[in-house]
Design an enzyme around this catalytic site. Structure first.
Site, PDB file in Angstrom:
ATOM      1  N   ALA A   1      -7.607 -23.761  -6.040  1.00 34.99           N
ATOM      2  CA  ALA A   1      -8.241 -24.099  -4.999  1.00 34.99           C
ATOM      3  C   ALA A   1      -7.949 -23.705  -3.650  1.00 34.99           C
ATOM      4  O   ALA A   1      -6.137 -23.829  -3.295  1.00 34.99           O
ATOM      5  CB  ALA A   1      -8.833 -26.056  -5.316  1.00 34.99           C
ATOM      6  N   VAL A   2      -8.616 -24.156  -2.761  1.00 40.46           N
ATOM      7  CA  VAL A   2      -8.010 -23.387  -1.270  1.00 40.46           C
ATOM      8  C   VAL A   2      -8.658 -25.378  -0.270  1.00 40.46           C
ATOM      9  O   VAL A   2      -9.115 -25.470  -0.651  1.00 40.46           O
ATOM     10  CB  VAL A   2      -8.400 -22.952  -0.084  1.00 40.46           C
ATOM     11  CG1 VAL A   2      -7.389 -22.849   1.050  1.00 40.46           C
ATOM     12  CG2 VAL A   2      -8.824 -21.621  -1.210  1.00 40.46           C
TER      13      VAL A   2
ATOM     14  N   LEU B   1     -11.588 -26.352   1.112  1.00 37.73           N
ATOM     15  CA  LEU B   1     -12.740 -25.278   1.460  1.00 37.73           C
ATOM     16  C   LEU B   1     -13.082 -24.889  -0.052  1.00 37.73           C
ATOM     17  O   LEU B   1     -14.050 -24.025   0.986  1.00 37.73           O
ATOM     18  CB  LEU B   1     -11.680 -24.044   2.559  1.00 37.73           C
ATOM     19  CG  LEU B   1     -10.969 -25.247   3.932  1.00 37.73           C
ATOM     20  CD1 LEU B   1     -10.143 -24.345   3.592  1.00 37.73           C
ATOM     21  CD2 LEU B   1     -12.370 -25.416   4.024  1.00 37.73           C
ATOM     22  N   GLY B   2     -12.281 -24.665  -0.644  1.00 34.55           N
ATOM     23  CA  GLY B   2     -13.325 -23.952  -2.180  1.00 34.55           C
ATOM     24  C   GLY B   2     -12.455 -23.687  -3.088  1.00 34.55           C
ATOM     25  O   GLY B   2     -11.332 -24.433  -3.035  1.00 34.55           O
TER      26      GLY B   2
ATOM     27  N   ASP C   1      -9.467  -6.541  -5.154  1.00 35.86           N
ATOM     28  CA  ASP C   1     -10.249  -7.064  -4.627  1.00 35.86           C
ATOM     29  C   ASP C   1     -11.464  -7.163  -3.597  1.00 35.86           C
ATOM     30  O   ASP C   1     -11.138  -8.544  -3.683  1.00 35.86           O
ATOM     31  CB  ASP C   1     -10.356  -8.247  -5.964  1.00 35.86           C
ATOM     32  CG  ASP C   1     -10.948  -8.945  -6.334  1.00 35.86           C
ATOM     33  OD1 ASP C   1     -12.536  -8.226  -6.423  1.00 35.86           O
ATOM     34  OD2 ASP C   1     -10.652 -10.541  -6.307  1.00 35.86           O
TER      35      ASP C   1
ATOM     36  N   GLY D   1     -11.080 -22.029  -6.565  1.00 35.53           N
ATOM     37  CA  GLY D   1     -12.253 -20.552  -8.064  1.00 35.53           C
ATOM     38  C   GLY D   1     -12.106 -20.911  -9.048  1.00 35.53           C
ATOM     39  O   GLY D   1     -11.166 -22.422  -9.805  1.00 35.53           O
TER      40      GLY D   1
END
Length: 455
Positions: A23-24, A16-17, A133, A19
């Site tokens: 990771a997801v 999914l994405g 955040d 950073g």
């Protein structure tokens, strides 16, 4: 990055994405036959004990609050190569950042999102957790049976309020972080409130208020951001005032908490909506209160509904589950039900509006079929002759005050439509009801179906 086949019992579907730290992945829990998200620590941080600790701590923070407005943690585990992972609620409708990238949101949609996010923030703060955040990338959307819900996620920078009662290391996303967080000051929930106001600004303007690229640039900010009203002319001044207070460089000047900010934003957003009824007036301001202008919420996500015996009719229930009404299913194109704040009320009260088109409900000459019901402040049952009504309507001779109801029927309101205005007393509680329909028999049936059951 090579796609793994599984994380423990979770079978990987796709990434999914990712950073800087994790990771997801979208995965399937085969035991429960459900899709969830797995957040896995990045390989190059596996030996960093401080990063590992903060990663696991995120899961603990999320577990502290069980809220529909905060991403939930369902499990925790370790991969075959010794990386911790968190099993999270899957947000299937993307992020607020995705939507802002496509263009500014409408005022109504923005207020709905911010109400959801502020509810999540308030839950975190009430349980002693600071997010640190809040930004559009961390506002996630998930499908619900009646629409969607915004949720707050990613507590990778989260801290307990006990920990931030001491001087902290600077951190945060430059475009949204509060100045005191950059300075490393002792923090409180108003740091998150600043970020929430910055997210509100970005949703309405399509860009953050200052656009700082570095933490140092945050401290160089001097004065308020560019006026939102130079970007869009459909925003009332009251909305900008609420947001700018949230963005105050001096936290003592901000709203005291996320809940009060969201309530103020909702109230201010109504200043731009035209009145629903401009005809007859009343000495009782809470009776003459504008329906649409005082409504809180504008999306289907605020209402529950269930089919009756006849599937062409449904019963709709407001978010607080005290008001309900049965109506034709084809009336339910738009549904709002998180409450309303009539004149004379000091806080929001239960209320709902269901119609073919809520945006057109208040327009002069509207032929939109629908129903409004809203709890009123304490008072006496008014005489039917004092009830407000849409302009240009002929009041039938049967304006009736009887027992626990005051009812007036308007004919040709507008041409071809029948409108009922009613105030009804339920167990001592007054409820205002307005129904508009082409079919007079349908209108009467809907009117009589409204029910109030206090919790």
């Amino acid at each position: 990055m090579v796609q793994p086949s599984h994380f423990g019992r979770y079978v990987v579907i796709r990434r999914l994405g990712s950073g800087g730290f994790a990771a997801v992945w979208l995965v399937r829990d085969e035991e429960l036959d459900a899709e969830v998200a797995v957040k896995v620590l990045a390989e190059h941080w596996v030996d960093d004990l401080d990063v590992r600790r903060r990663f696991v701590e995120e899961g603990r923070f999320l577990r502290k609050v069980e809220s529909p407005y905060v991403v939930g943690v369902h499990d925790i585990g370790t991969t075959d190569d010794d990386r911790p992972f968190l099993v999270l609620t899957y947000a299937d409708r993307g992020t607020l950042a995705d939507r802002i990238e496509a263009g500014p949101l409408s005022l109504a949609d923005t207020v709905d999102v911010i109400e959801n996010v502020s509810a999540g923030l308030q839950e975190l703060h009430d349980r002693g957790v600071l997010h640190r955040d809040v930004k559009p990338e961390n506002v996630l959307f998930r499908s619900t049976p009646t629409g969607e819900r915004a949720m707050l996620g990613d507590l990778g920078l989260g801290k307990s309020l006990e920990a931030v009662s001491r001087v902290t290391m600077p951190g945060g996303t430059p475009a949204y972080v509060a100045p005191e967080q950059v300075r490393g000051d002792v923090l409180d929930p108003r740091a998150d409130l600043y970020a929430l106001a910055a997210v509100t600004y970005a949703a309405l303007a399509g860009r953050p208020p200052y656009g700082a690229k570095t933490l140092a640039a945050v401290l160089a900010v001097d004065g308020p951001p560019a006026s939102l009203r130079t970007v869009r002319d459909d925003l009332p001044a009251e909305v900008e005032t609420v947001i700018l207070r949230g963005l105050s460089q001096d936290r003592e000047q901000r709203w005291p908490d996320a809940r009060s900010y969201a309530e103020a934003l909702r109230a201010a957003s109504q200043a731009s909506i035209p009145e629903a009824a401009t005809g007859r007036s009343s000495a009782r301001p809470w009776i003459a209160a504008t329906i649409v202008a005082a409504l809180l919420g504008s999306t289907a996500g605020y209402l529950g509904w269930q089919y009756g015996v006849n599937r062409q009719w449904v019963r709709v229930v407001d978010q607080q589950q005290v008001l309900s009404v049965e109506l034709p299913r084809d009336w339910t194109q738009n549904r709002a039900g998180s409450g309303w704040q009539p004149q004379g009320a000091t806080a929001s009260l239960p209320g709902l509006l269901v119609s073919d088109n809520n945006n057109d409900w208040a327009k002069a000459g509207s032929t939109v079929s629908g129903v409004f019901a809203g709890v009123l402040p304490p008072g006496q049952l008014p005489d039917a002759n004092n009830l407000p009504g849409p302009s240009g309507c002929t009041v039938s001779p049967e304006a009736i005050t009887k027992d626990s109801t005051a009812t007036v029927r308007y004919l040709g309101c507008p041409a071809g439509m029948t409108t009922y205005e009613r105030v009804k007393q339920f167990q001592g509680q007054l409820v205002r009801i307005q129904v508009r329909a082409k079919d007079a028999a349908q209108a009467e049936k809907v009117l009589d179906s409204v029910d109030y059951k206090p919790k």
